[in-house]
Design a protein around this motif. Structure first.
Motif, PDB file in Angstrom:
ATOM      1  N   PRO A 232     -11.968 -31.368  -0.567  1.00 46.68           N
ATOM      2  CA  PRO A 232     -11.172 -30.169  -0.357  1.00 46.68           C
ATOM      3  C   PRO A 232     -11.827 -29.079  -1.074  1.00 46.68           C
ATOM      4  O   PRO A 232     -12.454 -29.137  -2.170  1.00 46.68           O
ATOM      5  CB  PRO A 232      -9.771 -30.628  -1.099  1.00 46.68           C
TER       6      PRO A 232
ATOM      7  N   ALA B 209      -5.447 -31.775   3.172  1.00 43.52           N
ATOM      8  CA  ALA B 209      -5.423 -31.435   1.871  1.00 43.52           C
ATOM      9  C   ALA B 209      -4.463 -30.114   1.801  1.00 43.52           C
ATOM     10  O   ALA B 209      -5.220 -28.981   1.731  1.00 43.52           O
ATOM     11  CB  ALA B 209      -6.780 -31.395   0.793  1.00 43.52           C
TER      12      ALA B 209
ATOM     13  N   GLN C 189      -4.021 -28.903  -3.351  1.00 43.83           N
ATOM     14  CA  GLN C 189      -5.183 -28.755  -3.861  1.00 43.83           C
ATOM     15  C   GLN C 189      -5.018 -27.788  -5.267  1.00 43.83           C
ATOM     16  O   GLN C 189      -5.516 -27.864  -6.128  1.00 43.83           O
ATOM     17  CB  GLN C 189      -5.864 -27.713  -2.831  1.00 43.83           C
TER      18      GLN C 189
END
Length: 225
Positions: A28, A66, A71
């Motif tokens: 991510p 994500a 995140q």
């Protein structure tokens, strides 16, 4: 809305195979330290899920992305490992498990990742394995409980609709009363009860435009006092 559940005949191995077949292992944008299986196109993996089950109208495959709240939480955990080091952690509505993996990498004593979607459970298992960390996976609705004695409870991007928010907030409050540190990540979802939380950090999270309509989502990390 029906959850994206694999057929009861499917084994854990076939669920993991489905995740592998429809995602790629990558990082991510905000947490390059973490490797997770991510879908490249939202609609394609959603349609594949419906074909696998043999019916339409399924909820989105939240495990394949994500999300901004997750995140931001994962970034915060990696930047502040003292939050989880040596502690028991619960990741609620874990999706792909990016927060759970980050907590394990940051030195948590024990990490549990929970989601109602069995394919999320498969994805979390694969993602934990890809990062070489232990994560216990619990598949099912736990919102009548209080996080099973966890010392830290994370919830990323959980206030996206009113019914979910109405169930999540009491769960988080029970966990807090039981002594857990409760931290959420939220990118300005409509049903966040903002007055209930205090801000710890802010991040600009790169996100897929096809999902969020923007390239960067301002996202806050908040704690329940």
């Amino acid at each position: 809305m029906t959850r994206s559940e694999p057929d009861s005949r499917d084994s854990a191995d076939s669920a993991a195979g489905f995740v592998r077949a429809h995602t790629r292992l990558g990082a991510p944008p905000l947490v390059p330290e973490v490797r997770v299986h991510l879908a490249e196109e939202a609609i394609a993996v959603w349609e594949a899920t419906e074909r696998q089950v043999g019916r339409s109208g399924l909820a989105p495959p939240f495990w394949a992305f994500a999300w901004a709240g997750g995140q931001a939480l994962a970034r915060h955990v990696l930047d502040h490992p003292e939050l989880v080091r040596g502690r028991r952690v619960w990741d609620l509505a874990a999706g792909c498990g990016v927060v759970a993996v980050a907590a394990a990498l940051a030195g948590a004593a024990e990490v549990t990742a929970n989601d109602v979607d069995p394919w999320a459970g498969a994805a979390i298992g694969l993602n934990a394995e890809a990062n070489g960390v232990p994560v216990r996976v619990v598949v099912g609705d736990v919102l009548t409980g209080d996080a099973d004695g966890a010392q830290v409870v994370f919830a990323g991007d959980v206030f996206y609709d009113r019914p979910m928010a109405a169930r999540v907030l009491p769960f988080l409050r029970r966990a807090r009363r039981a002594g857990a540190e409760v931290v959420v990540g939220d990118p300005g979802r409509a049903h966040l009860p903002g007055e209930a939380f205090e801000e710890l950090a802010r991040y600009g999270v790169p996100v897929p435009r096809e999902l969020e309509g923007v390239d960067v989502k301002p996202t806050r990390v908040l704690r329940l006092p």
